[in-house]
Design a protein around this motif. Sequence first.
Motif, short mmCIF file in Angstrom:
data_model
loop_
_atom_site.label_atom_id
_atom_site.label_comp_id
_atom_site.label_asym_id
_atom_site.label_seq_id
_atom_site.Cartn_x
_atom_site.Cartn_y
_atom_site.Cartn_z
N HIS A 347 1.65 -30.62 -92.30
CA HIS A 347 1.89 -31.69 -91.31
C HIS A 347 3.17 -31.92 -90.89
CE1 HIS A 347 1.78 -35.49 -89.41
NE2 HIS A 347 2.54 -36.06 -90.24
N PHE A 348 4.13 -32.25 -92.00
CA PHE A 348 5.58 -32.36 -91.89
C PHE A 348 6.36 -30.99 -91.21
CE2 PHE A 348 4.39 -35.87 -94.62
CZ PHE A 348 5.08 -36.98 -93.78
N GLN A 349 5.81 -30.04 -91.78
CA GLN A 349 6.48 -28.49 -91.15
C GLN A 349 6.17 -28.83 -89.51
OE1 GLN A 349 4.64 -25.67 -93.40
NE2 GLN A 349 6.04 -25.39 -94.95
N GLN A 350 5.24 -29.14 -89.12
CA GLN A 350 4.69 -29.11 -87.90
C GLN A 350 5.39 -30.18 -87.18
OE1 GLN A 350 0.37 -29.50 -88.43
NE2 GLN A 350 -0.11 -27.68 -87.52
N LEU A 351 5.41 -31.33 -87.53
CA LEU A 351 6.21 -32.71 -86.98
C LEU A 351 7.64 -32.26 -86.78
CD1 LEU A 351 6.17 -35.75 -86.43
CD2 LEU A 351 6.74 -36.05 -88.80
N PHE A 352 8.43 -31.78 -88.10
CA PHE A 352 9.62 -31.46 -87.97
C PHE A 352 9.98 -30.35 -86.73
CE2 PHE A 352 10.33 -32.84 -92.54
CZ PHE A 352 9.93 -34.10 -92.24
N ALA A 353 9.25 -29.31 -86.75
CA ALA A 353 9.21 -28.25 -85.64
C ALA A 353 9.01 -28.82 -84.19
CB ALA A 353 8.33 -27.27 -85.88
N VAL A 354 8.26 -29.72 -83.99
CA VAL A 354 7.80 -30.17 -82.73
C VAL A 354 9.21 -30.85 -82.33
CG1 VAL A 354 6.55 -31.94 -81.21
CG2 VAL A 354 5.29 -30.34 -82.71
N LEU A 358 11.78 -30.72 -79.16
CA LEU A 358 11.77 -31.99 -78.28
C LEU A 358 13.29 -32.42 -78.26
CD1 LEU A 358 9.90 -33.54 -76.44
CD2 LEU A 358 9.85 -35.28 -78.50
N ASP A 359 13.98 -32.31 -79.22
CA ASP A 359 15.54 -32.73 -79.09
C ASP A 359 16.07 -32.08 -80.49
OD1 ASP A 359 17.79 -34.20 -79.08
OD2 ASP A 359 16.93 -36.19 -78.61
N PRO A 360 17.22 -31.48 -80.09
CA PRO A 360 17.91 -30.62 -81.21
C PRO A 360 18.69 -31.99 -82.04
CG PRO A 360 18.41 -29.63 -79.20
CD PRO A 360 17.46 -30.72 -78.76
N TRP A 361 18.73 -33.08 -81.68
CA TRP A 361 19.44 -34.10 -82.43
C TRP A 361 18.76 -33.93 -83.87
CZ3 TRP A 361 17.64 -38.77 -84.73
CH2 TRP A 361 18.63 -39.53 -85.05
N PHE A 362 17.23 -33.79 -83.74
CA PHE A 362 16.41 -34.15 -85.18
C PHE A 362 16.88 -33.01 -86.20
CE2 PHE A 362 13.92 -36.51 -82.18
CZ PHE A 362 13.60 -37.51 -83.03
N GLN A 363 17.41 -31.79 -85.79
CA GLN A 363 17.69 -30.72 -86.52
C GLN A 363 18.39 -31.16 -87.96
OE1 GLN A 363 18.98 -27.12 -84.44
NE2 GLN A 363 17.16 -27.07 -83.06
N GLY A 364 17.92 -30.86 -89.07
CA GLY A 364 18.69 -31.17 -90.26
C GLY A 364 18.63 -32.59 -90.81
N ARG A 365 18.12 -33.63 -90.10
CA ARG A 365 18.05 -35.00 -90.44
C ARG A 365 16.65 -35.17 -90.89
NH1 ARG A 365 22.00 -37.86 -87.06
NH2 ARG A 365 23.01 -36.49 -85.65
#
Length: 598
Positions: A347-354, A358-365
């Motif tokens: 679930h979290f792998q999918q959530l983080f990938a989506v 959607l917004d590169p801002w989320f990468q690594g956070r």
Amino acid sequence: MEQVKEQFKASLASALPGQDIALERPRSWEHGDLAFPCFRAAKALGVPPPKLAQDLAARMTIDGGELVAAGPYLNLRLQPEARARVLLEALLGPTPFGSAPDHDEAVLVEYSSPNIAKLFTIGHLRSTMIGHALAQVNRYLGCRVQRLNHLGDWGTQFGTLLAAYKRWAEAENPALDQDFPWAEEIPERRRNPLFRLFQLYVRFHQEEEQDPAMRDEARAWFRRLEEGDSEARRLWSWFREISLAEFHRIYARLGVAFDALDGEAFYEDRLAAAVAKLETSGLLEEGEGGARIVRLEDAGIQTPCIVLKADGTSIYATRDLAAALYRQETYAFDRCLYVVGSDQVLHFQQLFAVLNKLDPWFQGRMVHAPFGMVKLPEGKMSTRKGNVVFLEDVLDEAVTRVRAIIEEKNPDLPSKERVAEQLGLGAVVFFDALNDRVKPITFAWDRVIALDGDTGPYVQYAHARICSVLRKAGEAWAQAVRLAAPAGPEVAALTFHLATVPDELPGLDEPAAQSLLFELAGLPDALRNAQREHMATPLARQLLAIAKTFSGFYTQCPILKPDIEAPVRDARLALCAATARALRQGLFLMGIQAPEEM
């Protein structure tokens, strides 16, 4: 010790310009206090690592210590008195190891997150106390932390509860204030509305296995709830109110608090905007059976993320997406930790990938800190099947067993009930923390509430023993380990009364004293490891190491014997006080109290 570490790193950086300087902690005090592995620097310079270590030892100096080449390592070994003074000054100030400077890193920790209408089981302990420790450690290290409880107060399980209530409670037990004639007899402490909701939930799932049509009935009720049906909303609100009252009582007992209890329902009016954003970004498409999905093959995930069911209702992922977008806007966080079981890894792998799409801002956070599930000897617990161990039963049993030991060994102990509560809860919480977060735990009474060996009460006893020594030494020493300010869930760094480090520190050059000082110096590293590894286990293990080495120090280094000279006595009392402070601070970060008497 942090100043010594920075001085050592600065000297190495000067001797090895352009090289990466990473220090390690030796295994024992005999090897030294800090170690620099020479492998990388030696490779870059084209020399053997042992040769580089020898060269550095010959041309570098550190005040108060000696540099020793040990094969490919350069070890810094402080002189006994320097080691003692550095550690005592760090621990005998108002806050153990000093207050960490606040910095700009904003950390969100989502933990506990129980489902409405279900009682806490022993499985809930893991998320609640792992998350609490992570929040506390990050706060202690200077991060700006928001403690989030993402209540499970929305979803198809509410369709189940609504259908079950309508079938078996509304007509004859509408207030849920009576026992159900069809249910097994229950203990007096469970005769409350929340447990009766649990009974309804279990019965529905048992009967739907024989009558699958009941699932359509539950889905229909959840659809009515999402569409704003007044009766569904009325009952849902009541179920939530019943549950929160019980949750707050358990949290108060555990000493846990939150900055926000925004459950899944909080994001209901944000779901449409989240779905629209996915649509606008071109990520949303129709999947099998008419569901709306996001494909993730390019992220290495073969299973698509379902955002909306074919009937248009939301699912867990929809609400988590809306929550992440809300948190981005509200907190502008640097890290968001989800302390959720390992069965939700996909679930979290999918959530983080989506979110990354959607917004590169989320990468690594975004970080999922999964934990192994709690199992019964016969298999995984399930509230649907009713085969669970309730958390409060475990806590009460632990307290009962501790109380019996107190009655046997120290019947005149003041505040026996309070101490039994502290030790019982400490046993349960420490047992969980000592187990690696990722590994599953098989629940067994004898392991959970054992009061000897590698346990919380062993560490708590070390603290109580030190307090006893300090009381015998006089009120000034006893005051040195007492708090100067109240401690509660809103506090991370404890504040103690100021204690003075003696001008002279004889009697601490004994191996047992030096070994204890070495383990005390390991506490800041343990805290940073807990922060980095997202688990309390490094902290729990270091507290055990401190407690064990204190036992050796107490045995081998007499403190209050009449023939002990005053300067030696005072130096050893100062080390006792420093050790008690370190133990109390470390236990507190884990949610465990440290009694002064046992």
